[in-house]
Write a protein that holds these residues in place. Sequence first.
Motif, PDB file in Angstrom:
ATOM      1  N   LEU A  33      15.580 -36.311  11.743  1.00 21.36           N
ATOM      2  CA  LEU A  33      14.262 -35.951  11.688  1.00 21.36           C
ATOM      3  C   LEU A  33      13.125 -36.903  12.096  1.00 21.36           C
ATOM      4  O   LEU A  33      11.871 -36.693  12.460  1.00 21.36           O
ATOM      5  CB  LEU A  33      13.855 -35.190  10.445  1.00 21.36           C
ATOM      6  CG  LEU A  33      14.543 -33.721   9.968  1.00 21.36           C
ATOM      7  CD1 LEU A  33      14.115 -33.659   8.629  1.00 21.36           C
ATOM      8  CD2 LEU A  33      14.263 -32.913  10.887  1.00 21.36           C
ATOM      9  N   GLY A  34      13.736 -38.183  11.722  1.00 21.46           N
ATOM     10  CA  GLY A  34      12.677 -39.202  11.947  1.00 21.46           C
ATOM     11  C   GLY A  34      12.193 -39.688  10.785  1.00 21.46           C
ATOM     12  O   GLY A  34      12.568 -39.303   9.625  1.00 21.46           O
ATOM     13  N   GLY A  69       8.334 -37.693  10.881  1.00 19.12           N
ATOM     14  CA  GLY A  69       9.373 -37.267  10.224  1.00 19.12           C
ATOM     15  C   GLY A  69       9.301 -36.034   9.493  1.00 19.12           C
ATOM     16  O   GLY A  69       9.895 -34.958   9.386  1.00 19.12           O
ATOM     17  N   ILE A  70       8.095 -36.197   8.653  1.00 20.09           N
ATOM     18  CA  ILE A  70       7.758 -35.017   7.718  1.00 20.09           C
ATOM     19  C   ILE A  70       7.346 -33.725   8.622  1.00 20.09           C
ATOM     20  O   ILE A  70       7.571 -32.914   8.445  1.00 20.09           O
ATOM     21  CB  ILE A  70       6.681 -35.352   6.980  1.00 20.09           C
ATOM     22  CG1 ILE A  70       6.972 -36.494   5.948  1.00 20.09           C
ATOM     23  CG2 ILE A  70       5.991 -34.286   6.082  1.00 20.09           C
ATOM     24  CD1 ILE A  70       8.096 -36.132   4.866  1.00 20.09           C
ATOM     25  N   LEU A  71       6.443 -34.105   9.935  1.00 21.24           N
ATOM     26  CA  LEU A  71       6.075 -32.828  10.583  1.00 21.24           C
ATOM     27  C   LEU A  71       7.472 -32.181  11.181  1.00 21.24           C
ATOM     28  O   LEU A  71       7.662 -31.169  11.467  1.00 21.24           O
ATOM     29  CB  LEU A  71       5.272 -33.462  11.758  1.00 21.24           C
ATOM     30  CG  LEU A  71       3.914 -33.993  11.364  1.00 21.24           C
ATOM     31  CD1 LEU A  71       2.886 -34.042  12.599  1.00 21.24           C
ATOM     32  CD2 LEU A  71       3.073 -33.197  10.311  1.00 21.24           C
ATOM     33  N   LYS A 125       5.628 -27.783  17.199  1.00 22.27           N
ATOM     34  CA  LYS A 125       6.165 -28.166  18.435  1.00 22.27           C
ATOM     35  C   LYS A 125       5.260 -28.963  19.080  1.00 22.27           C
ATOM     36  O   LYS A 125       5.412 -30.216  19.653  1.00 22.27           O
ATOM     37  CB  LYS A 125       6.824 -26.988  19.096  1.00 22.27           C
ATOM     38  CG  LYS A 125       7.735 -27.475  20.088  1.00 22.27           C
ATOM     39  CD  LYS A 125       8.163 -26.113  20.982  1.00 22.27           C
ATOM     40  CE  LYS A 125       8.939 -26.544  22.278  1.00 22.27           C
ATOM     41  NZ  LYS A 125       9.290 -25.149  22.951  1.00 22.27           N
ATOM     42  N   THR A 126       3.949 -28.354  19.450  1.00 23.34           N
ATOM     43  CA  THR A 126       3.202 -28.969  20.142  1.00 23.34           C
ATOM     44  C   THR A 126       2.434 -30.124  19.541  1.00 23.34           C
ATOM     45  O   THR A 126       2.170 -31.213  20.223  1.00 23.34           O
ATOM     46  CB  THR A 126       1.815 -27.777  20.378  1.00 23.34           C
ATOM     47  OG1 THR A 126       2.484 -26.709  20.780  1.00 23.34           O
ATOM     48  CG2 THR A 126       0.664 -28.278  21.280  1.00 23.34           C
ATOM     49  N   SER A 155       6.459 -35.197  22.459  1.00 25.52           N
ATOM     50  CA  SER A 155       7.986 -35.650  22.755  1.00 25.52           C
ATOM     51  C   SER A 155       8.486 -36.289  21.555  1.00 25.52           C
ATOM     52  O   SER A 155       9.844 -36.413  21.488  1.00 25.52           O
ATOM     53  CB  SER A 155       7.549 -37.025  23.678  1.00 25.52           C
ATOM     54  OG  SER A 155       6.797 -37.968  22.854  1.00 25.52           O
ATOM     55  N   ALA A 156       7.850 -36.179  20.508  1.00 20.65           N
ATOM     56  CA  ALA A 156       8.635 -36.655  19.000  1.00 20.65           C
ATOM     57  C   ALA A 156       9.382 -35.520  18.372  1.00 20.65           C
ATOM     58  O   ALA A 156      10.239 -35.709  17.528  1.00 20.65           O
ATOM     59  CB  ALA A 156       7.638 -37.180  17.964  1.00 20.65           C
TER      60      ALA A 156
END
Lengths: 273, 238
Positions: free
Chosen positions: B62-63, B68-70, B118-119, B123-124
Amino acid sequence: MNINNIITEIEKIDPEVYDRMDSRRTAMKGFAKLGAKLALTAVPLALGGLFKKSYGQATTSIVDVLNYALTLEYLESEFYTMGYAAAGLIPAGPAQGAIMTIRDHEVAHVAALKATIAALNGTAVDKPDFDFTAGGAFANVFTNYDTFLAVAQAFEDTGVRAYKGQAAKLISNNDVLTAALQIHSVEARHASHIRQMRQARNTGVTNKPWITGKDTGGIGAAVQPVYNGEEITTQANINIAGFSGISANAASEAFDEPLTMEAVLDIVTPFLA
Amino acid sequence: MKKKSAELLITPEKASIIEMPKAMHRRNFLVQLGFGASAAAFLAACKKDDDNNNKPDDAIDLGSGDPGILNYAYALEQLEAAFYTQVISSPFSGITASETALLTDIRDHEIAHREFFKTALGSAAIPALTPNFSSINFGDRSSVLGAAKTFEDLGVAAYNGAGKLIQSEDYLLLAGKIVSVEARHAAYIRDLISNGSFADNTAVDANGLDKALPPSEVLMAASGFLTSKIYGGNLPTA
């Protein structure tokens, strides 16, 4: 309502009101000027403007936010306590059960907020006196079930927006922020259920558990400020209604919008005795 | 790092408002979510992961930080959107017109949330996840509504728990805009199952507080509905 009463009411809600303005004297002078110029019916509006000046600062402390939340919870807990106790108002069975559940939560919120303010070495504001008829706009609020539910819906939807509007001011304190979020979603659960209770009354007006556009669900102009701004369909510059299959109604419903402290105070002021 | 002055910190002993439901042990939580007997197996599996700071090769990371939270929220919204899409495309037996209308609304809300994240992530963003709804009987009303209740209550608890992990005031507000809609859904679904259970004591504690859960527990609960493996080990924890 007269100017002195208003000053006393503000002082009850916010003991530091005079510090926010220059002094009581200046405040009184300001009010006196207003009083001379405006009809009494316009006073709540002027009051809103005054609140805006005094509370619209970025420096609102965490205790201030909690006292603001406490004032809203006082409003809700007294409203449901009185409504539940009003003979013949709420039909026996599931309706009484639901109102009791909500009442108990609001009473618990009052206690929890007071405890938190005390833990932060703050001073909890006293409960103001309320007029749930809002000066006669909802004259039969405790004798007519539909009016009671309409006011309940307005309070719950306002509560959701009010907490949301303060979240950023609590970002420096993880515990208080989390607790506020935990109250916030409970208010949304209440709002959903009250809206379903109104829908079940079969009044011919569609009222979903969520807010569509800025629709009042048939309550009307008296509560329009509770819903103004809910109609937006763009979030963080992203056009939600532009996604495939997502209508403008769905795009507005999918995100609840915040209200500023001054907008909420404008909504609540008519309910102060 | 967020500023946190020590004297502002309230302790659970002093203020009941911040007391996390102590009874919410993992096992109870999983049982409440309907995992029942499989809870122990889940716990065992998760415990192994906790001891291993390395991401499994086949897991989606997730990062870290706010992105990461998003992504965490994006993952949950993907799950919900996929679920309600299937609910509407293969409705349970005996579904009413009102239920169809409101469950369609919920599907659209979840798709709106999913597409929003998503939008926003660009790219993350993590890739599309593959759900696993094999435990749900989509033809059966109580199976579908039971799963819906799990997803909605879990979503509320996830956003409530994630708020303090978000650094940006803008993202915090956006999470707030979404969580109350999830709570409206949760109350509606609960009332469909049993009228009046919108905020009963399985959802709201004696202090009138909804649940707030850390990503580790939410991801564990969500893993039962996902074929894709998600790794949240780089998410902020405070």
